[in-house]
Design a protein around this motif. Structure first.
Motif, PDB file in Angstrom:
ATOM      1  N   LYS A  30       0.852  -1.187   0.000  1.00 28.11           N
ATOM      2  CA  LYS A  30       0.000   0.000   0.000  1.00 28.11           C
ATOM      3  C   LYS A  30       0.887   1.237   0.000  1.00 28.11           C
ATOM      4  CE  LYS A  30      -3.956  -2.094   2.367  1.00 28.11           C
ATOM      5  NZ  LYS A  30      -4.801  -2.097   3.582  1.00 28.11           N
ATOM      6  N   ASP A  31       0.691   2.073  -1.010  1.00 23.70           N
ATOM      7  CA  ASP A  31       1.489   3.295  -1.152  1.00 23.70           C
ATOM      8  C   ASP A  31       0.526   4.452  -1.360  1.00 23.70           C
ATOM      9  OD1 ASP A  31       3.338   5.241  -1.610  1.00 23.70           O
ATOM     10  OD2 ASP A  31       4.223   4.335  -3.392  1.00 23.70           O
ATOM     11  N   GLY A  32       0.283   5.217  -0.290  1.00 24.66           N
ATOM     12  CA  GLY A  32      -0.684   6.307  -0.350  1.00 24.66           C
ATOM     13  C   GLY A  32      -2.023   5.877   0.209  1.00 24.66           C
ATOM     14  N   GLU A  33      -3.008   6.755   0.072  1.00 22.16           N
ATOM     15  CA  GLU A  33      -4.339   6.485   0.614  1.00 22.16           C
ATOM     16  C   GLU A  33      -5.459   6.812  -0.364  1.00 22.16           C
ATOM     17  OE1 GLU A  33      -4.695   8.600   4.270  1.00 22.16           O
ATOM     18  OE2 GLU A  33      -3.233   7.346   5.338  1.00 22.16           O
ATOM     19  N   GLU A  34      -5.136   7.367  -1.510  1.00 19.68           N
ATOM     20  CA  GLU A  34      -6.156   7.765  -2.470  1.00 19.68           C
ATOM     21  C   GLU A  34      -5.928   7.063  -3.804  1.00 19.68           C
ATOM     22  OE1 GLU A  34      -8.706   9.640  -1.773  1.00 19.68           O
ATOM     23  OE2 GLU A  34      -8.068  10.146   0.266  1.00 19.68           O
ATOM     24  N   GLY A  35      -7.030   6.839  -4.541  1.00 21.30           N
ATOM     25  CA  GLY A  35      -6.913   6.255  -5.872  1.00 21.30           C
ATOM     26  C   GLY A  35      -6.335   4.858  -5.821  1.00 21.30           C
ATOM     27  N   VAL A  36      -5.506   4.543  -6.807  1.00 18.92           N
ATOM     28  CA  VAL A  36      -4.871   3.225  -6.872  1.00 18.92           C
ATOM     29  C   VAL A  36      -3.650   3.235  -5.951  1.00 18.92           C
ATOM     30  CG1 VAL A  36      -3.686   1.575  -8.370  1.00 18.92           C
ATOM     31  CG2 VAL A  36      -5.691   2.800  -9.208  1.00 18.92           C
ATOM     32  N   TYR A  37      -3.786   2.617  -4.795  1.00 20.15           N
ATOM     33  CA  TYR A  37      -2.660   2.599  -3.849  1.00 20.15           C
ATOM     34  C   TYR A  37      -2.271   1.190  -3.414  1.00 20.15           C
ATOM     35  CZ  TYR A  37      -6.157   2.109  -0.111  1.00 20.15           C
ATOM     36  OH  TYR A  37      -7.180   1.671   0.693  1.00 20.15           O
ATOM     37  N   ILE A  38      -3.017   0.167  -3.804  1.00 19.99           N
ATOM     38  CA  ILE A  38      -2.630  -1.206  -3.504  1.00 19.99           C
ATOM     39  C   ILE A  38      -1.741  -1.717  -4.636  1.00 19.99           C
ATOM     40  CG2 ILE A  38      -3.418  -3.574  -3.139  1.00 19.99           C
ATOM     41  CD1 ILE A  38      -5.991  -2.480  -1.977  1.00 19.99           C
ATOM     42  N   THR A  39      -0.448  -1.833  -4.357  1.00 23.12           N
ATOM     43  CA  THR A  39       0.543  -2.258  -5.361  1.00 23.12           C
ATOM     44  C   THR A  39       0.306  -1.490  -6.663  1.00 23.12           C
ATOM     45  OG1 THR A  39       0.207  -4.450  -4.348  1.00 23.12           O
ATOM     46  CG2 THR A  39       1.784  -4.305  -6.166  1.00 23.12           C
ATOM     47  N   PRO A  40       0.528  -0.170  -6.663  1.00 25.80           N
ATOM     48  CA  PRO A  40       0.072   0.691  -7.754  1.00 25.80           C
ATOM     49  C   PRO A  40       0.899   0.652  -9.032  1.00 25.80           C
ATOM     50  CG  PRO A  40       1.199   2.002  -6.105  1.00 25.80           C
ATOM     51  CD  PRO A  40       1.092   0.610  -5.546  1.00 25.80           C
ATOM     52  N   THR A  41       2.107   0.082  -9.000  1.00 28.42           N
ATOM     53  CA  THR A  41       2.942   0.026 -10.200  1.00 28.42           C
ATOM     54  C   THR A  41       3.587  -1.346 -10.316  1.00 28.42           C
ATOM     55  OG1 THR A  41       5.015   0.727  -9.161  1.00 28.42           O
ATOM     56  CG2 THR A  41       3.521   2.485  -9.891  1.00 28.42           C
ATOM     57  N   LEU A  42       4.116  -1.625 -11.495  1.00 26.06           N
ATOM     58  CA  LEU A  42       4.842  -2.876 -11.683  1.00 26.06           C
ATOM     59  C   LEU A  42       6.060  -2.941 -10.768  1.00 26.06           C
ATOM     60  CD1 LEU A  42       5.373  -5.552 -13.099  1.00 26.06           C
ATOM     61  CD2 LEU A  42       6.514  -4.269 -14.938  1.00 26.06           C
ATOM     62  N   ALA A  43       6.739  -1.821 -10.567  1.00 27.22           N
ATOM     63  CA  ALA A  43       7.897  -1.814  -9.671  1.00 27.22           C
ATOM     64  C   ALA A  43       7.501  -2.254  -8.268  1.00 27.22           C
ATOM     65  CB  ALA A  43       8.523  -0.420  -9.640  1.00 27.22           C
ATOM     66  N   HIS A  44       6.370  -1.773  -7.770  1.00 27.58           N
ATOM     67  CA  HIS A  44       5.881  -2.222  -6.467  1.00 27.58           C
ATOM     68  C   HIS A  44       5.634  -3.730  -6.489  1.00 27.58           C
ATOM     69  CE1 HIS A  44       4.876   2.109  -5.985  1.00 27.58           C
ATOM     70  NE2 HIS A  44       4.880   1.860  -4.686  1.00 27.58           N
ATOM     71  N   ALA A  45       4.991  -4.201  -7.548  1.00 25.62           N
ATOM     72  CA  ALA A  45       4.629  -5.612  -7.642  1.00 25.62           C
ATOM     73  C   ALA A  45       5.857  -6.511  -7.649  1.00 25.62           C
ATOM     74  CB  ALA A  45       3.793  -5.849  -8.893  1.00 25.62           C
ATOM     75  N   LEU A  46       6.865  -6.129  -8.409  1.00 29.14           N
ATOM     76  CA  LEU A  46       8.074  -6.952  -8.486  1.00 29.14           C
ATOM     77  C   LEU A  46       8.815  -6.963  -7.155  1.00 29.14           C
ATOM     78  CD1 LEU A  46       9.378  -6.031 -12.056  1.00 29.14           C
ATOM     79  CD2 LEU A  46       8.057  -8.042 -11.335  1.00 29.14           C
ATOM     80  N   THR A  47       8.779  -5.849  -6.431  1.00 30.54           N
ATOM     81  CA  THR A  47       9.398  -5.805  -5.102  1.00 30.54           C
ATOM     82  C   THR A  47       8.666  -6.742  -4.146  1.00 30.54           C
ATOM     83  OG1 THR A  47      10.132  -3.525  -5.438  1.00 30.54           O
ATOM     84  CG2 THR A  47      10.012  -4.314  -3.167  1.00 30.54           C
ATOM     85  N   VAL A  48       7.339  -6.765  -4.246  1.00 33.51           N
ATOM     86  CA  VAL A  48       6.537  -7.670  -3.420  1.00 33.51           C
ATOM     87  C   VAL A  48       6.906  -9.126  -3.710  1.00 33.51           C
ATOM     88  CG1 VAL A  48       4.181  -8.554  -3.107  1.00 33.51           C
ATOM     89  CG2 VAL A  48       4.621  -6.090  -3.066  1.00 33.51           C
ATOM     90  N   ALA A  49       7.045  -9.462  -4.991  1.00 35.76           N
ATOM     91  CA  ALA A  49       7.426 -10.825  -5.362  1.00 35.76           C
ATOM     92  C   ALA A  49       8.825 -11.160  -4.845  1.00 35.76           C
ATOM     93  CB  ALA A  49       7.357 -10.992  -6.872  1.00 35.76           C
ATOM     94  N   GLU A  50       9.754 -10.232  -4.991  1.00 29.41           N
ATOM     95  CA  GLU A  50      11.121 -10.459  -4.535  1.00 29.41           C
ATOM     96  C   GLU A  50      11.194 -10.607  -3.014  1.00 29.41           C
ATOM     97  OE1 GLU A  50      13.142  -7.095  -6.069  1.00 29.41           O
ATOM     98  OE2 GLU A  50      13.065  -7.777  -8.157  1.00 29.41           O
ATOM     99  N   ALA A  51      10.247  -9.994  -2.300  1.00 27.90           N
ATOM    100  CA  ALA A  51      10.241 -10.083  -0.838  1.00 27.90           C
ATOM    101  C   ALA A  51       9.794 -11.452  -0.348  1.00 27.90           C
ATOM    102  CB  ALA A  51       9.330  -9.004  -0.259  1.00 27.90           C
ATOM    103  N   GLY A  52       9.222 -12.258  -1.253  1.00 29.31           N
ATOM    104  CA  GLY A  52       8.843 -13.614  -0.866  1.00 29.31           C
ATOM    105  C   GLY A  52       7.394 -13.986  -1.047  1.00 29.31           C
TER     106      GLY A  52
END
Length: 240
Positions: free
Chosen positions: A77-99
């Motif tokens: 979650k990055d922010g509180e408005e609009g699209v904030y749940i894993t809002p970019t591919l960079a966020h998503a790939l970091t989530v995957a890399e975290a395990g």
């Protein structure tokens, strides 16, 4: 099976069928915020029968991944408005890399911050070896996410976007509509506060049910009890 799905797709989804997914999250500033607390919360949930854990932020994902042996659904979650749940591919790939075994992301009709299409984002996450949970708010969004290659659809955002109806309880109607309209597994999520509601979601066709605050947010749970007791005192005090 979706054409871009991970090779782990069938086995992992079968493992989650009929299960309870517990969302372990805390906000900055809360007493339980931090990886060590979320790892302990996740272990407690698994001991109680949780079949998977949903967790926010890379550091917490890594801690939970090391603490439990059930599938981990990660988001950021990055922010509180609009699209904030894993809002970019960079966020998503970091989530995957975290395990995370599964990356949860906003799959509503609202534009993503990096302007990638949902299908492009899902394809890149699959290339990284993770599955994708599409958090949606409407039937149309759920069907679009399935067409874009999502491995599972979650009703997480129903009631939290302008396109979906506000309601105090879970959107069981959306669960039933999605289960009828698509073969992509539907995860019931959002405002599930009782075991009866969770069981009803499975009867309506949900593949699994995600419960968060009713299990893992002691401050909110306590406040509900305190408010109820406060309300029960009012008539007696008014009569004195």
């Amino acid at each position: 099976m979706n054409p871009t799905a991970s090779p782990r797709h069938p086995a992992l989804l079968q493992q989650l069928r009929g299960s309870l997914v517990v969302s372990c999250q805390a906000r900055p500033g809360e007493p339980l915020y931090g990886p060590e607390f979320m790892a302990a919360m996740a272990r407690s949930a698994v001991l109680g029968g949780a079949g998977a854990i949903r967790v926010n932020e890379p550091q917490d994902i890594t801690a939970v991944r090391q603490a439990v042996d059930v599938p981990v659904i990660g988001l950021w979650k990055d922010g509180e408005e609009g699209v904030y749940i894993t809002p970019t591919l960079a966020h998503a790939l970091t989530v995957a890399e975290a395990g995370a075994d599964i990356v949860a992301l906003d799959a509503t009709i609202r534009p993503r911050r990096d302007r990638r299409t949902l299908a492009q984002t899902i394809g890149a996450i699959h290339d990284a070896g993770a599955l994708v949970m599409a958090d949606i708010a409407t039937l149309e969004e759920g069907l679009a996410a399935a067409a874009a290659g999502a491995d599972m659809i979650s009703t997480t955002l129903s009631g939290y976007t302008p396109q979906s109806p506000r309601q105090s309880g879970p959107d069981l109607g959306l669960v039933a509509e999605l289960a009828e309209a698509t073969d992509t597994p539907v995860f019931a999520e959002g405002r599930y506060s009782t075991p009866a509601q969770a069981a009803q979601a499975l009867l309506l066709g949900a593949h699994a049910v995600v419960v968060g605050g009713a299990i893992t947010r002691p401050t909110d749970i306590t406040s509900h009890f305190a408010a109820a007791l406060g309300s029960s005192r009012l008539p007696r005090e008014a009569a004195q």
